[in-house]
Enzyme design. Sequence first.
Site, short mmCIF file in Angstrom:
data_model
loop_
_atom_site.label_atom_id
_atom_site.label_comp_id
_atom_site.label_asym_id
_atom_site.label_seq_id
_atom_site.Cartn_x
_atom_site.Cartn_y
_atom_site.Cartn_z
N ARG A 96 0.84 -1.19 0.00
CA ARG A 96 0.00 0.00 0.00
C ARG A 96 0.88 1.25 0.00
NH1 ARG A 96 -4.78 2.29 -1.19
NH2 ARG A 96 -6.02 3.06 0.56
N THR A 369 -10.16 0.55 -9.16
CA THR A 369 -9.17 -0.39 -8.65
C THR A 369 -9.20 -1.56 -9.62
OG1 THR A 369 -9.68 0.34 -6.41
CG2 THR A 369 -8.62 -1.79 -6.59
N ASN A 389 -6.37 4.38 -6.80
CA ASN A 389 -7.48 4.95 -6.05
C ASN A 389 -8.56 5.45 -7.01
OD1 ASN A 389 -8.85 5.38 -3.64
ND2 ASN A 389 -8.26 7.53 -3.57
N SER A 440 -7.81 1.06 3.48
CA SER A 440 -8.29 0.63 2.17
C SER A 440 -9.47 -0.32 2.32
CB SER A 440 -7.16 -0.10 1.42
OG SER A 440 -7.65 -0.73 0.25
N GLY A 461 -13.76 -1.50 -6.82
CA GLY A 461 -15.05 -0.92 -6.49
C GLY A 461 -15.08 -0.04 -5.27
N GLY A 462 -13.91 0.47 -4.81
CA GLY A 462 -13.93 1.37 -3.66
C GLY A 462 -14.60 0.70 -2.48
#
Length: 560
Positions: A96, A369, A389, A440, A461-462
């Site tokens: 990350r 993503t 992002n 995240s 898909g956030g």
Amino acid sequence: MRILILLFAFFLFAQCTPPPPIPTGVVSKNAMVVSAREEASKVGTAILQKGGNAFDAMVGTELALAVAYPFAGNLGGGGFMVYRKNDGNIGALDYREKAPLAAHKDMYLDSLGNVIPGKSTLGASAVGVPGTIAGIFEVHDKFGTLPIKEIMDPVIKLVDQGVQVTSKQADRLDKYWDQIKSVNGESTLFYNKCDAGDTLRYPGLASTLRRIAINGRDEFYKGKTAKILAKFILEKGGYVTEEDLARYEAKWRQPVVFNYKDLRIISMSPPSSGGVTINQIFKMIESYDISEFGHNSAKSIQLFTEAARRAYADRNFFLGDPDFVVIPLDVLLSKKYLQARMENFSFDSATLSSEVQHGRIEIMESNETTHYSIVDQMGNAVSVTTTLNGAYGSKLYNDELGFFLNNEMDDFSAKPGEPNMFGLIGAEANSIAAEKRMLSSMTPTIVEKDGKLWMVVGSPGGSTIITAVAQTILNTYEFNLSMQESVNAPRFHHQWLPDHIVFETEGFSDALKIELKSKGYHISEKPTPILGKVDAILVLPDGSLEGGADKRGDDTAVGF
């Protein structure tokens, strides 16, 4: 007599157990890669056919997505990997992005303490320290078998020949062109007006990849590439320096592991909220026979929604970078705590989110993503979710290096109580701090059944990633759908706040929505977005593999 009784009981059980579903997706005997683009899946599969393993294929697939799917594939972002080796050993890698050294809690607030629109989402000020190259080299150093140059050669060849634009890709490019142009100017080398069938080329990316193939990880973090990148970001008003790049390290983590009935689920741990949140959801619904309610019935949607509502409330308050905050996982994941969370649930009426806060404990992410799943011929499995992002990240593109940069700084809580670009409300645990990793929703997951590899799954898909992954597992396990049917099935989403259920456009009747409304559920009336794009692999009873490549995108399963 006892033998006859046992035989009769076995016969009844066999009669009650539905036969396994007929595969409807791509089936292969030995190995498979499922990703957002056919080109990337082919690169990964070719590496496996050369004798490489799933970890070699991970490196090639990750880099190929940066070429074929710049919407989310990247060199300038980061991600998470969960793995299961063929001997049953499991683990997870956190690559990350991190906040730069210059970052601080109020960096996106004005003098009155209000969030400055766009500062954490567009341009250089939104960029966190990228982790992708560190991640793939960490994986290769630990588990790789083929030379890195041999893995990268087909990716570089893909850059040189260019990538054919699909109709969906052309639509995305048009949609975001004005933002890309506003950040980079009209002279950017990334993209000129193109239609489906045209070829997309990246003049600088091949040179960047060739330097990395020769010089390794340090090329990106300490070499010529690092110098170009840091100078570019600072000149554009960002915060990432050469020192930030030199200090970056990917981190091995212990995955979140839990049982759901006779499944063993292995998912990503913080700073991903995926594993913890999906664990809570599954544990809150486990005592119910959801299969009896029917697939996407009012009762199954109610049960899932109420569990998700409570899990997301906890997610938003308690979770953050475990290197910076104390996360009470032993309590959050305990049976007693989760049972108490569902005590006020009733099928008769909705529990309003205004009545649901985070649990009381005595301790005080979008379609932008991409995910890919790999199973190799030896039985090793990797589940990887990687991101910039937002769509094309911060929209900032470096012509000389040939890639986009992330806008991951928006995944922090710029101000506790204020929603980010995905509508997620953050708290102090996810506030900004130098070298901290932002929370995240990415949920790369591997599932075992009867002690054996059963499914590899994940999604973009956030904030909808977690519910998309959970529903896909339930579709296959509880509702006996094939892998492709499970991926294709219409999805719904609830994330505590805002307090409404979002339904995909197709597959949910007006009568169903009216029934839910009558029980007090709020239904989003806005045009429905795609809720995730799941890429998954199911191990069939005979040991062959069924790929579930999401029809919502250009996703493709390739195997042999």
